[in-house]
Scaffold this motif. Structure first.
Motif, PDB file in Angstrom:
ATOM      1  N   ARG A  23      40.613  29.436  52.562  1.00 48.29           N
ATOM      2  CA  ARG A  23      40.315  30.838  52.874  1.00 48.29           C
ATOM      3  C   ARG A  23      40.011  31.677  51.639  1.00 48.29           C
ATOM      4  NH1 ARG A  23      45.125  32.051  57.351  1.00 48.29           N
ATOM      5  NH2 ARG A  23      44.506  30.423  58.847  1.00 48.29           N
ATOM      6  N   TRP A  24      40.013  31.053  50.456  1.00 47.31           N
ATOM      7  CA  TRP A  24      39.710  31.767  49.216  1.00 47.31           C
ATOM      8  C   TRP A  24      38.702  30.957  48.408  1.00 47.31           C
ATOM      9  CZ3 TRP A  24      41.016  29.097  44.735  1.00 47.31           C
ATOM     10  CH2 TRP A  24      41.907  28.019  44.907  1.00 47.31           C
ATOM     11  N   ARG A  25      38.038  31.633  47.477  1.00 46.49           N
ATOM     12  CA  ARG A  25      37.013  30.984  46.670  1.00 46.49           C
ATOM     13  C   ARG A  25      37.434  30.925  45.206  1.00 46.49           C
ATOM     14  NH1 ARG A  25      32.550  33.662  46.047  1.00 46.49           N
ATOM     15  NH2 ARG A  25      32.822  35.537  47.285  1.00 46.49           N
ATOM     16  N   PRO A  26      37.371  29.746  44.591  1.00 44.38           N
ATOM     17  CA  PRO A  26      37.714  29.641  43.166  1.00 44.38           C
ATOM     18  C   PRO A  26      36.795  30.501  42.311  1.00 44.38           C
ATOM     19  CG  PRO A  26      37.577  27.471  44.188  1.00 44.38           C
ATOM     20  CD  PRO A  26      37.009  28.442  45.181  1.00 44.38           C
ATOM     21  N   ARG A  27      37.326  30.962  41.192  1.00 42.46           N
ATOM     22  CA  ARG A  27      36.551  31.749  40.242  1.00 42.46           C
ATOM     23  C   ARG A  27      36.160  30.892  39.052  1.00 42.46           C
ATOM     24  NH1 ARG A  27      37.102  37.926  40.094  1.00 42.46           N
ATOM     25  NH2 ARG A  27      35.759  37.526  38.314  1.00 42.46           N
ATOM     26  N   ARG A  28      35.020  31.196  38.454  1.00 39.56           N
ATOM     27  CA  ARG A  28      34.582  30.537  37.233  1.00 39.56           C
ATOM     28  C   ARG A  28      34.560  31.494  36.051  1.00 39.56           C
ATOM     29  NH1 ARG A  28      36.345  26.200  38.913  1.00 39.56           N
ATOM     30  NH2 ARG A  28      35.277  25.270  40.695  1.00 39.56           N
ATOM     31  N   ASP A  29      34.933  32.744  36.319  1.00 35.01           N
ATOM     32  CA  ASP A  29      35.024  33.727  35.244  1.00 35.01           C
ATOM     33  C   ASP A  29      36.269  34.569  35.491  1.00 35.01           C
ATOM     34  OD1 ASP A  29      34.193  36.558  36.504  1.00 35.01           O
ATOM     35  OD2 ASP A  29      33.005  34.959  37.433  1.00 35.01           O
ATOM     36  N   ILE A  30      36.641  35.374  34.514  1.00 36.87           N
ATOM     37  CA  ILE A  30      37.911  36.081  34.585  1.00 36.87           C
ATOM     38  C   ILE A  30      37.757  37.562  34.890  1.00 36.87           C
ATOM     39  CG2 ILE A  30      38.144  36.777  32.174  1.00 36.87           C
ATOM     40  CD1 ILE A  30      40.896  35.052  34.271  1.00 36.87           C
ATOM     41  N   GLY A  31      36.535  38.095  34.841  1.00 39.28           N
ATOM     42  CA  GLY A  31      36.343  39.506  35.141  1.00 39.28           C
ATOM     43  C   GLY A  31      36.568  40.405  33.930  1.00 39.28           C
ATOM     44  N   THR A  32      36.255  41.681  34.092  1.00 40.46           N
ATOM     45  CA  THR A  32      36.396  42.659  33.015  1.00 40.46           C
ATOM     46  C   THR A  32      37.832  42.712  32.509  1.00 40.46           C
ATOM     47  OG1 THR A  32      34.621  43.980  33.983  1.00 40.46           O
ATOM     48  CG2 THR A  32      36.043  45.074  32.389  1.00 40.46           C
ATOM     49  N   LEU A  33      37.978  42.831  31.190  1.00 36.55           N
ATOM     50  CA  LEU A  33      39.304  42.754  30.595  1.00 36.55           C
ATOM     51  C   LEU A  33      39.580  43.992  29.744  1.00 36.55           C
ATOM     52  CD1 LEU A  33      40.824  39.525  29.157  1.00 36.55           C
ATOM     53  CD2 LEU A  33      41.354  41.750  28.153  1.00 36.55           C
ATOM     54  N   PRO A  34      40.516  44.856  30.185  1.00 38.96           N
ATOM     55  CA  PRO A  34      40.883  46.014  29.374  1.00 38.96           C
ATOM     56  C   PRO A  34      41.940  45.629  28.334  1.00 38.96           C
ATOM     57  CG  PRO A  34      41.985  46.130  31.487  1.00 38.96           C
ATOM     58  CD  PRO A  34      41.168  44.866  31.493  1.00 38.96           C
ATOM     59  N   VAL A  35      41.644  45.847  27.069  1.00 39.45           N
ATOM     60  CA  VAL A  35      42.604  45.608  25.998  1.00 39.45           C
ATOM     61  C   VAL A  35      43.219  46.964  25.647  1.00 39.45           C
ATOM     62  CG1 VAL A  35      42.971  44.711  23.676  1.00 39.45           C
ATOM     63  CG2 VAL A  35      41.194  43.714  25.138  1.00 39.45           C
ATOM     64  N   ARG A  36      44.543  47.053  25.701  1.00 35.81           N
ATOM     65  CA  ARG A  36      45.230  48.327  25.442  1.00 35.81           C
ATOM     66  C   ARG A  36      45.915  48.277  24.082  1.00 35.81           C
ATOM     67  NH1 ARG A  36      44.723  51.453  29.808  1.00 35.81           N
ATOM     68  NH2 ARG A  36      44.116  50.337  31.708  1.00 35.81           N
ATOM     69  N   PHE A  37      45.738  49.373  23.336  1.00 35.64           N
ATOM     70  CA  PHE A  37      46.240  49.454  21.975  1.00 35.64           C
ATOM     71  C   PHE A  37      47.332  50.513  21.865  1.00 35.64           C
ATOM     72  CE2 PHE A  37      41.998  47.739  21.722  1.00 35.64           C
ATOM     73  CZ  PHE A  37      42.059  46.809  20.692  1.00 35.64           C
ATOM     74  N   PRO A  38      48.284  50.314  20.942  1.00 36.54           N
ATOM     75  CA  PRO A  38      49.231  51.386  20.652  1.00 36.54           C
ATOM     76  C   PRO A  38      48.465  52.623  20.196  1.00 36.54           C
ATOM     77  CG  PRO A  38      49.899  49.330  19.595  1.00 36.54           C
ATOM     78  CD  PRO A  38      48.508  49.120  20.114  1.00 36.54           C
ATOM     79  N   HIS A  39      48.665  53.740  20.901  1.00 34.95           N
ATOM     80  CA  HIS A  39      47.853  54.919  20.606  1.00 34.95           C
ATOM     81  C   HIS A  39      48.531  56.149  21.210  1.00 34.95           C
ATOM     82  CE1 HIS A  39      44.262  57.428  20.167  1.00 34.95           C
ATOM     83  NE2 HIS A  39      43.773  56.479  19.381  1.00 34.95           N
ATOM     84  N   PRO A  40      48.481  57.292  20.530  1.00 38.69           N
ATOM     85  CA  PRO A  40      49.135  58.488  21.072  1.00 38.69           C
ATOM     86  C   PRO A  40      48.388  59.135  22.226  1.00 38.69           C
ATOM     87  CG  PRO A  40      48.046  59.003  18.993  1.00 38.69           C
ATOM     88  CD  PRO A  40      47.962  57.513  19.162  1.00 38.69           C
ATOM     89  N   ASP A  41      47.095  58.857  22.377  1.00 37.76           N
ATOM     90  CA  ASP A  41      46.304  59.505  23.423  1.00 37.76           C
ATOM     91  C   ASP A  41      46.519  58.867  24.785  1.00 37.76           C
ATOM     92  OD1 ASP A  41      45.318  61.076  21.427  1.00 37.76           O
ATOM     93  OD2 ASP A  41      43.320  60.140  21.372  1.00 37.76           O
ATOM     94  N   ASP A  42      46.373  59.694  25.811  1.00 40.61           N
ATOM     95  CA  ASP A  42      46.396  59.179  27.177  1.00 40.61           C
ATOM     96  C   ASP A  42      45.172  58.282  27.373  1.00 40.61           C
ATOM     97  OD1 ASP A  42      45.709  59.155  30.122  1.00 40.61           O
ATOM     98  OD2 ASP A  42      47.591  60.274  30.200  1.00 40.61           O
ATOM     99  N   PRO A  43      45.327  57.114  27.987  1.00 38.41           N
ATOM    100  CA  PRO A  43      44.165  56.226  28.149  1.00 38.41           C
ATOM    101  C   PRO A  43      43.136  56.739  29.138  1.00 38.41           C
ATOM    102  CG  PRO A  43      46.067  55.328  29.284  1.00 38.41           C
ATOM    103  CD  PRO A  43      46.570  56.505  28.488  1.00 38.41           C
ATOM    104  N   GLY A  44      43.510  57.694  29.990  1.00 43.18           N
ATOM    105  CA  GLY A  44      42.553  58.277  30.922  1.00 43.18           C
ATOM    106  C   GLY A  44      42.307  57.469  32.176  1.00 43.18           C
ATOM    107  N   ASP A  45      43.057  56.383  32.362  1.00 45.26           N
ATOM    108  CA  ASP A  45      42.839  55.543  33.541  1.00 45.26           C
ATOM    109  C   ASP A  45      44.165  55.099  34.149  1.00 45.26           C
ATOM    110  OD1 ASP A  45      43.713  53.811  31.590  1.00 45.26           O
ATOM    111  OD2 ASP A  45      42.163  52.293  31.910  1.00 45.26           O
ATOM    112  N   ALA A  46      45.182  55.969  34.029  1.00 41.11           N
ATOM    113  CA  ALA A  46      46.531  55.550  34.405  1.00 41.11           C
ATOM    114  C   ALA A  46      46.989  56.095  35.752  1.00 41.11           C
ATOM    115  CB  ALA A  46      47.522  55.959  33.309  1.00 41.11           C
TER     116      ALA A  46
END
Length: 268
Positions: A92-115
């Motif tokens: 009922r599911w399909r295997p993936r061959r890629d991992i999709g978009t990857l957000p890398v998060r860094f230590p930073h004082p600013d709000d990431p804007g996507d939380a």
């Protein structure tokens, strides 16, 4: 891992946990060697230097989907395939061959804007421009989770409580199902979900590299600011459906994803 263990990655109590809470954590779902190799590829493509924090000038940087061997191998381990069979259903599911978009998060004082609190949408509105593939504002999600089998959280680095772990509202998938039901097959888009599951406990998707969280597609979750010291590498690929989820099956062969929805709608 024996063939039997591969066929049954999750014990019944863990399946029950998934149905009740909306997620289950699998430790050592892929190897640290794969995680290390994948991070090396990502560092190669980032516009900053691994050992120079002065170059970490943004709170989040998104990398495109990867189909390189370490990513492809990480999402296709025997234990994960066995878990997908148990949670979604064999075939009922399909295997993936890629991992999709990857957000890398860094230590930073600013709000990431996507939380903000949200669920991942899975199919476009009929009025969406078919040539526009990056704007998901009008995409939708419906009561049978059209197009999306699961939400997956892959930890490619060690993630502690201060390292921007994904926040999870435990059990919110049940409330979300009740919210989606009146919209039928058309589903909902542009949802404001800050209050959805606000009374639910919060879990954090922490763990060592190689950990995977298998989540119900309706689970409400959110990013957060990175308060740690080292960049966080976590990707949440969609597992696609090979056939639609069904809330009425003549043979009663419901998957745990479907069972959770049926419980929420008082059909079980």
């Amino acid at each position: 891992m024996t063939d039997h263990e591969c066929r049954r990655a999750l014990e019944p109590a863990r399946i029950a946990h998934f149905i009740r809470d909306g997620f289950v954590r699998i430790d050592n779902a892929f190897s640290r060697d794969l995680a290390d190799a994948a991070r090396a590829i990502m560092w190669r493509d980032l516009p900053c230097r691994e050992h120079d924090p002065a170059t970490w000038t943004r709170p989040v940087i998104r990398l495109p989907g990867y189909s390189d061997a370490p990513f492809r191998d990480a999402i296709n381990t025997a234990v994960l395939h066995a878990a997908f069979d148990q949670i979604v259903g064999p075939g009922r599911w399909r295997p993936r061959r890629d991992i999709g978009t990857l957000p890398v998060r860094f230590p930073h004082p600013d709000d990431p804007g996507d939380a903000g609190w949200h669920v991942d949408v899975s199919f476009p509105d009929e009025d969406c421009d078919p040539n526009e593939t990056s704007d998901f504002s009008a995409w939708r999600v419906n009561i049978t989770s059209r197009g999306r089998a699961l939400l997956l959280l892959f930890l490619f680095s060690d993630v502690g409580e201060n390292d921007a772990p994904t926040r999870i509202r435990v059990g919110s998938h049940l409330q979300m199902a009740r919210y989606l039901e009146p919209a039928g097959e058309a589903g909902r888009a542009r949802m404001e979900l800050d209050g959805m599951g606000a009374d639910c406990p919060i879990a954090l998707a922490t763990g060592p590299a190689g950990t995977v969280y298998i989540c119900h597609p309706f689970l409400v979750h959110a990013a957060q600011k990175h308060r740690g010291t080292w960049p966080r590498f976590l990707v949440q690929p969609c597992l696609h459906l090979a056939e639609p989820y069904r809330l009425e099956r003549a043979d009663g062969d419901y998957s745990p994803v479907e069972i959770a929805i049926r419980i929420a709608l008082e059909r079980a």
